[in-house]
Design an enzyme around this catalytic site. Structure first.
Site, mmCIF file in Angstrom:
data_model
loop_
_atom_site.group_PDB
_atom_site.id
_atom_site.type_symbol
_atom_site.label_atom_id
_atom_site.label_comp_id
_atom_site.label_asym_id
_atom_site.label_seq_id
_atom_site.Cartn_x
_atom_site.Cartn_y
_atom_site.Cartn_z
ATOM 1 N N ARG A 1 31.474 31.685 45.199
ATOM 2 C CA ARG A 1 31.498 33.575 44.741
ATOM 3 C C ARG A 1 30.325 33.562 44.839
ATOM 4 N NH1 ARG A 1 36.444 34.891 43.169
ATOM 5 N NH2 ARG A 1 37.050 37.354 42.837
ATOM 6 N N ARG B 1 33.776 45.360 41.548
ATOM 7 C CA ARG B 1 34.375 44.030 41.647
ATOM 8 C C ARG B 1 33.732 43.842 43.264
ATOM 9 N NH1 ARG B 1 39.800 43.815 40.506
ATOM 10 N NH2 ARG B 1 40.383 42.535 42.209
ATOM 11 N N LYS C 1 42.780 37.726 51.197
ATOM 12 C CA LYS C 1 42.619 36.251 50.949
ATOM 13 C C LYS C 1 43.619 35.255 49.995
ATOM 14 C CE LYS C 1 38.765 36.550 48.167
ATOM 15 N NZ LYS C 1 38.492 37.861 48.171
ATOM 16 N N ARG D 1 47.698 43.722 37.052
ATOM 17 C CA ARG D 1 46.608 43.211 37.105
ATOM 18 C C ARG D 1 45.466 43.845 36.183
ATOM 19 N NH1 ARG D 1 44.182 39.535 41.547
ATOM 20 N NH2 ARG D 1 41.917 39.967 40.695
HETATM 21 P P1 AMP Z 1 39.977 36.825 42.104
HETATM 22 O O1 AMP Z 1 41.860 36.687 41.765
HETATM 23 O O2 AMP Z 1 39.843 35.891 43.070
HETATM 24 O O3 AMP Z 1 39.953 37.983 42.426
HETATM 25 O O4 AMP Z 1 39.661 36.084 40.543
HETATM 26 C C1 AMP Z 1 39.917 37.183 39.487
HETATM 27 C C2 AMP Z 1 38.346 37.512 38.582
HETATM 28 O O5 AMP Z 1 38.042 36.306 37.864
HETATM 29 C C3 AMP Z 1 37.328 37.816 38.862
HETATM 30 O O6 AMP Z 1 37.276 39.024 39.263
HETATM 31 C C4 AMP Z 1 35.944 37.054 38.671
HETATM 32 O O7 AMP Z 1 35.990 37.464 36.837
HETATM 33 C C5 AMP Z 1 36.818 35.906 38.398
HETATM 34 N N1 AMP Z 1 36.202 34.825 39.071
HETATM 35 C C6 AMP Z 1 37.623 34.192 39.930
HETATM 36 N N2 AMP Z 1 36.578 33.096 41.297
HETATM 37 C C7 AMP Z 1 34.924 33.354 40.044
HETATM 38 C C8 AMP Z 1 33.847 32.284 41.243
HETATM 39 N N3 AMP Z 1 34.257 31.317 42.227
HETATM 40 N N4 AMP Z 1 33.061 33.268 40.392
HETATM 41 C C9 AMP Z 1 33.452 33.535 39.097
HETATM 42 N N5 AMP Z 1 34.180 34.577 39.091
HETATM 43 C C10 AMP Z 1 34.796 33.963 39.723
#
Ligand code: AMP
Length: 188
Positions: free
Chosen positions: A89, A145, A15, A134
């Protein structure tokens, strides 16, 4: 071409990479709640303090916190077009997003769902964990996740299908290949 887009897909589907390609082409901002939350954690802000423990465990940050962050960004003047990446999400986030965009007169035009099977995702995420630092790319949080995605986020695919704005794209293969499929789906 549509200028208000959402990318949906499991962690590791690409993404973020595809969102970067799209924003470069469309000249609109990329809005990634994951990036914004990581910046908040790095800045030790109140939002960062609220989000950190959830992120470290691979759990979703509570809706109220994430909706606040996304809403503040979407209200800015440059957000007449955007590529949303990683938000919404949950069903509650999707409803909050719809309500906000309707109020702003900036409704979503297309939702691209990137599909990749679980084995390939785990492999990609483990590879990424060796290349980047990360803290949420460990085997346990990766599994978590993926479970969270299946249970809470995947149902949004049907939600957007019913709204008639969903395009589904095969996420296997190289970045250019997937990018081409997304362009085709958006042109259709
Ligand atoms: P990502 O970089 O989009 O994979 O996001 C990393 C982490 O941030 C996720 O595993 C969640 O803990 C948090 N996170 C990001 N976007 C959201 C969202 N829309 N709702 C809830 N948690 C989020």
């Amino acid at each position: 071409m549509a200028r208000r887009l959402l990318l949906l897909g499991p962690p590791g589907a690409g993404k973020g990479t595809q969102a970067q390609r799209l924003v470069a082409k469309l000249g609109v901002p990329q809005i990634s709640t994951g990036d914004m939350l990581r910046a908040a954690v790095a800045a030790c802000s109140e939002v960062g303090r609220q989000a950190q423990s959830y992120m470290d465990r691979g759990e979703l940050v509570p809706d109220a916190v994430v909706i606040g962050v996304a809403e503040e960004r979407l209200r800015q003047d440059d957000a007449t077009g955007f590529v949303l990446d990683g938000f919404p999400r949950t069903a509650a986030q999707a409803r909050a997003l719809d309500a906000l965009l309707q109020k702003l007169g900036r409704g979503l035009q297309r939702v691209v769902s990137i599909r990749v099977d679980d084995d390939e995702l785990v492999e990609r995420l483990l590879r990424r964990s060796r290349l980047e630092t990360r803290s949420d790319d460990t085997p346990e949080t990766i599994r978590n996740r993926m479970r969270v995605y299946r249970e809470q986020t995947a149902p949004l695919i049907e939600y957007y299908r019913e709204l008639g704005i969903l395009a589904e794209v095969d996420g296997r293969g190289g970045v250019e290949e997937v990018e081409r499929r997304i362009q085709e789906a958006l042109a259709a």
